[in-house]
Write a protein that holds these residues in place. Structure first.
Motif, PDB file in Angstrom:
ATOM      1  N   ILE A 203       0.832  -1.204   0.000  1.00 48.62           N
ATOM      2  CA  ILE A 203       0.000   0.000   0.000  1.00 48.62           C
ATOM      3  C   ILE A 203       0.869   1.257   0.000  1.00 48.62           C
ATOM      4  O   ILE A 203       0.543   2.255  -0.666  1.00 48.62           O
ATOM      5  N   ALA A 204       1.991   1.228   0.718  1.00 42.76           N
ATOM      6  CA  ALA A 204       2.899   2.385   0.729  1.00 42.76           C
ATOM      7  C   ALA A 204       3.436   2.662  -0.664  1.00 42.76           C
ATOM      8  O   ALA A 204       3.531   3.819  -1.097  1.00 42.76           O
ATOM      9  N   VAL A 205       3.787   1.615  -1.394  1.00 47.82           N
ATOM     10  CA  VAL A 205       4.272   1.774  -2.773  1.00 47.82           C
ATOM     11  C   VAL A 205       3.163   2.332  -3.669  1.00 47.82           C
ATOM     12  O   VAL A 205       3.406   3.186  -4.537  1.00 47.82           O
ATOM     13  N   GLU A 206       1.940   1.875  -3.451  1.00 51.17           N
ATOM     14  CA  GLU A 206       0.812   2.374  -4.248  1.00 51.17           C
ATOM     15  C   GLU A 206       0.562   3.865  -4.001  1.00 51.17           C
ATOM     16  O   GLU A 206       0.136   4.590  -4.908  1.00 51.17           O
ATOM     17  N   ILE A 207       0.829   4.333  -2.792  1.00 54.24           N
ATOM     18  CA  ILE A 207       0.705   5.768  -2.504  1.00 54.24           C
ATOM     19  C   ILE A 207       1.687   6.554  -3.370  1.00 54.24           C
ATOM     20  O   ILE A 207       1.348   7.593  -3.962  1.00 54.24           O
ATOM     21  N   LEU A 208       2.916   6.045  -3.483  1.00 54.45           N
ATOM     22  CA  LEU A 208       3.919   6.699  -4.327  1.00 54.45           C
ATOM     23  C   LEU A 208       3.499   6.680  -5.791  1.00 54.45           C
ATOM     24  O   LEU A 208       3.690   7.663  -6.518  1.00 54.45           O
ATOM     25  N   HIS A 209       2.930   5.557  -6.228  1.00 51.04           N
ATOM     26  CA  HIS A 209       2.434   5.470  -7.612  1.00 51.04           C
ATOM     27  C   HIS A 209       1.347   6.519  -7.860  1.00 51.04           C
ATOM     28  O   HIS A 209       1.306   7.143  -8.926  1.00 51.04           O
ATOM     29  N   LYS A 210       0.472   6.699  -6.890  1.00 53.44           N
ATOM     30  CA  LYS A 210      -0.601   7.685  -7.040  1.00 53.44           C
ATOM     31  C   LYS A 210      -0.034   9.095  -7.147  1.00 53.44           C
ATOM     32  O   LYS A 210      -0.496   9.915  -7.962  1.00 53.44           O
ATOM     33  N   LEU A 211       0.986   9.398  -6.334  1.00 53.93           N
ATOM     34  CA  LEU A 211       1.607  10.715  -6.388  1.00 53.93           C
ATOM     35  C   LEU A 211       2.303  10.961  -7.722  1.00 53.93           C
ATOM     36  O   LEU A 211       2.453  12.109  -8.161  1.00 53.93           O
ATOM     37  N   GLU A 212       2.729   9.877  -8.373  1.00 51.82           N
ATOM     38  CA  GLU A 212       3.378   9.983  -9.691  1.00 51.82           C
ATOM     39  C   GLU A 212       2.374  10.067 -10.824  1.00 51.82           C
ATOM     40  O   GLU A 212       2.754  10.193 -11.990  1.00 51.82           O
ATOM     41  N   GLY A 213       1.081   9.990 -10.486  1.00 47.01           N
ATOM     42  CA  GLY A 213       0.044  10.106 -11.501  1.00 47.01           C
ATOM     43  C   GLY A 213      -0.330   8.798 -12.180  1.00 47.01           C
ATOM     44  O   GLY A 213      -1.051   8.806 -13.182  1.00 47.01           O
ATOM     45  N   ARG A 214       0.127   7.666 -11.646  1.00 43.67           N
ATOM     46  CA  ARG A 214      -0.205   6.374 -12.237  1.00 43.67           C
ATOM     47  C   ARG A 214      -1.633   5.966 -11.861  1.00 43.67           C
ATOM     48  O   ARG A 214      -2.215   6.499 -10.912  1.00 43.67           O
ATOM     49  N   SER A 215      -2.154   4.996 -12.602  1.00 46.48           N
ATOM     50  CA  SER A 215      -3.499   4.485 -12.323  1.00 46.48           C
ATOM     51  C   SER A 215      -3.447   2.959 -12.266  1.00 46.48           C
ATOM     52  O   SER A 215      -3.586   2.278 -13.275  1.00 46.48           O
ATOM     53  N   THR A 216      -3.217   2.433 -11.065  1.00 45.25           N
ATOM     54  CA  THR A 216      -3.149   0.992 -10.865  1.00 45.25           C
ATOM     55  C   THR A 216      -4.483   0.482 -10.328  1.00 45.25           C
ATOM     56  O   THR A 216      -5.371   1.265  -9.983  1.00 45.25           O
ATOM     57  N   GLY A 310       6.065   2.649   4.814  1.00 43.87           N
ATOM     58  CA  GLY A 310       6.757   1.643   4.003  1.00 43.87           C
ATOM     59  C   GLY A 310       8.066   1.200   4.616  1.00 43.87           C
ATOM     60  O   GLY A 310       8.407   0.015   4.605  1.00 43.87           O
ATOM     61  N   GLY A 311       8.823   2.149   5.184  1.00 47.54           N
ATOM     62  CA  GLY A 311      10.109   1.799   5.789  1.00 47.54           C
ATOM     63  C   GLY A 311       9.964   0.907   7.001  1.00 47.54           C
ATOM     64  O   GLY A 311      10.661  -0.102   7.142  1.00 47.54           O
ATOM     65  N   VAL A 312       9.032   1.281   7.893  1.00 51.25           N
ATOM     66  CA  VAL A 312       8.817   0.482   9.108  1.00 51.25           C
ATOM     67  C   VAL A 312       8.328  -0.919   8.750  1.00 51.25           C
ATOM     68  O   VAL A 312       8.813  -1.927   9.295  1.00 51.25           O
ATOM     69  N   SER A 313       7.371  -1.005   7.832  1.00 43.16           N
ATOM     70  CA  SER A 313       6.821  -2.316   7.466  1.00 43.16           C
ATOM     71  C   SER A 313       7.841  -3.164   6.717  1.00 43.16           C
ATOM     72  O   SER A 313       7.820  -4.394   6.836  1.00 43.16           O
ATOM     73  N   ALA A 314       8.738  -2.517   5.973  1.00 42.77           N
ATOM     74  CA  ALA A 314       9.797  -3.287   5.293  1.00 42.77           C
ATOM     75  C   ALA A 314      10.734  -3.933   6.314  1.00 42.77           C
ATOM     76  O   ALA A 314      11.168  -5.084   6.140  1.00 42.77           O
ATOM     77  N   LEU A 315      11.044  -3.198   7.377  1.00 43.36           N
ATOM     78  CA  LEU A 315      11.861  -3.773   8.451  1.00 43.36           C
ATOM     79  C   LEU A 315      11.144  -4.951   9.103  1.00 43.36           C
ATOM     80  O   LEU A 315      11.759  -5.986   9.411  1.00 43.36           O
ATOM     81  N   TRP A 316       9.833  -4.778   9.342  1.00 43.08           N
ATOM     82  CA  TRP A 316       9.055  -5.893   9.898  1.00 43.08           C
ATOM     83  C   TRP A 316       9.084  -7.098   8.964  1.00 43.08           C
ATOM     84  O   TRP A 316       9.212  -8.233   9.408  1.00 43.08           O
ATOM     85  N   LEU A 317       8.954  -6.841   7.672  1.00 46.38           N
ATOM     86  CA  LEU A 317       8.935  -7.930   6.697  1.00 46.38           C
ATOM     87  C   LEU A 317      10.238  -8.716   6.749  1.00 46.38           C
ATOM     88  O   LEU A 317      10.231  -9.955   6.758  1.00 46.38           O
ATOM     89  N   VAL A 318      11.355  -8.002   6.779  1.00 48.32           N
ATOM     90  CA  VAL A 318      12.664  -8.678   6.848  1.00 48.32           C
ATOM     91  C   VAL A 318      12.779  -9.464   8.150  1.00 48.32           C
ATOM     92  O   VAL A 318      13.180 -10.645   8.152  1.00 48.32           O
ATOM     93  N   ASP A 319      12.430  -8.834   9.258  1.00 46.42           N
ATOM     94  CA  ASP A 319      12.548  -9.476  10.574  1.00 46.42           C
ATOM     95  C   ASP A 319      11.659 -10.710  10.672  1.00 46.42           C
ATOM     96  O   ASP A 319      12.094 -11.771  11.150  1.00 46.42           O
TER      97      ASP A 319
END
Length: 326
Positions: A203-216, A310-319
């Motif tokens: 979802i964090a990545v999708e927020i960045l996509h939205k800010l870039e004007g993409r339509s996913t 996104g950063g916090v959840s990425a750390l959780w994902l790795v851990d």
């Protein structure tokens, strides 16, 4: 080794007594732990209780688990149970007693009330109050679930889409929570927790996509993604509820009020975030920035939220992934 852990350790301790022959009970005592350090909590029965076996103990799944057999002439009815040391912590202790004839009692002991008197059976009101509070506490202390909801709030556009998306998320995790508690589906918690972290990263990545004007797909139909990931989050809620346990004679009631507690906590979080955003927009400096740039305050906050979540959840994902393979 027994040690008082730091105040951030808020998982509940749990005491289970199950009668196996008249007057004799298998006792299981679980205390939150980190590594080989556990909270300094101990069970104290009244003087009529007698141990019938030596205790066995191990550290497993973030808990110190101790088991033994004890007897009581009255089956513990009208006796007192005290959790020694609970008054020095920020946690609580959940007590569940099961008798051979099907009776059950559940109770929640707190730092300011670490003692209980055993009755024949817990009433519906007592069960409802306990599991509702547990549901509220679980969502408000479940930072990963809250970050997912926060990311959804940033991703969606408009109140209507927010309501639809949160409703889909609620419906989905309610389905899997019920299915898991009722024993219809069973999934190991380790992989579930890892995928929950992955869902937040997504979802964090999708927020960045939205800010870039993409339509996913997630941007066009966030309710669909919320529903899919909500099914996984429901298994996470179920894992917490299975740790607590539910009284066999009141499974529907316990499940329903726990879920209501989760929804109440989730709604409180959404309202608090919405009020915060509205308050920020009324600040003169923020309003001037909106007029000057033509962007709303929500757009301005989306970028830091995306990177933080996104950063916090990425750390959780790795851990959590590493924990699966170790």
């Amino acid at each position: 080794m027994s040690l008082s852990l730091h105040a951030h350790e808020l998982r509940p301790a749990a005491l289970a007594l199950q009668e196996v022959v008249p007057g004799e009970f298998n006792v299981t005592w679980r205390v939150p732990a980190q590594g080989d350090l556990r909270l300094s909590l101990d069970v104290v029965f009244d003087q009529q209780s007698q141990p019938r076996s030596l205790p066995t103990a191990l550290f497993a799944g973030g808990y110190y688990v101790e088991r033994w057999r004890a007897s009581h002439p009255n089956g513990f009815v009208d006796s007192t149970i005290t959790i020694d040391g609970l008054e020095n912590t920020l946690t609580d202790a959940l007590v569940r007693i099961q008798w051979l004839d099907g009776r059950e009692q559940v109770a929640r002991l707190l730092p300011d009330s670490p003692q209980m008197r055993v009755e024949n059976k817990a009433g519906k009101k007592e069960i409802a109050n306990m599991y509702f509070v547990l549901g509220v506490e679980h969502i408000l202390l479940g930072i990963d679930h809250l970050l997912f909801v926060l990311a959804l709030m940033v991703l969606v556009t408009g109140t209507k889409q927010l309501v639809t998306t949160i409703t889909a998320f609620t419906l989905a995790h309610s389905i899997t929570l019920a299915a898991s508690v009722l024993g219809l589906v069973s999934i190991p918690q380790g992989p579930v927790e890892a995928v929950i972290a992955l869902s937040i990263v997504f979802i964090a990545v999708e927020i960045l996509h939205k800010l870039e004007g993409r339509s996913t797909l997630a941007i066009r139909k966030p309710w669909l993604v919320a529903f899919a990931f909500g099914l996984l989050h429901g298994f996470g809620f179920a894992g917490a509820l299975s740790d607590i346990g539910v009284p066999a004679h009141e499974i529907p009631l316990s499940l329903a009020v726990f879920n209501l507690g989760v929804e109440a906590g989730q709604l409180a979080f959404i309202v608090a975030v919405s009020i915060l955003m509205l308050t920020l927009r009324k600040l003169p400096s923020v309003h001037q920035w909106e007029v000057r740039t033509g962007h709303s305050a929500s757009v301005a906050s989306a970028l830091p939220v995306a990177y933080l979540v996104g950063g916090v959840s990425a750390l959780w994902l790795v851990d959590r992934t590493i924990a699966l393979v170790i």
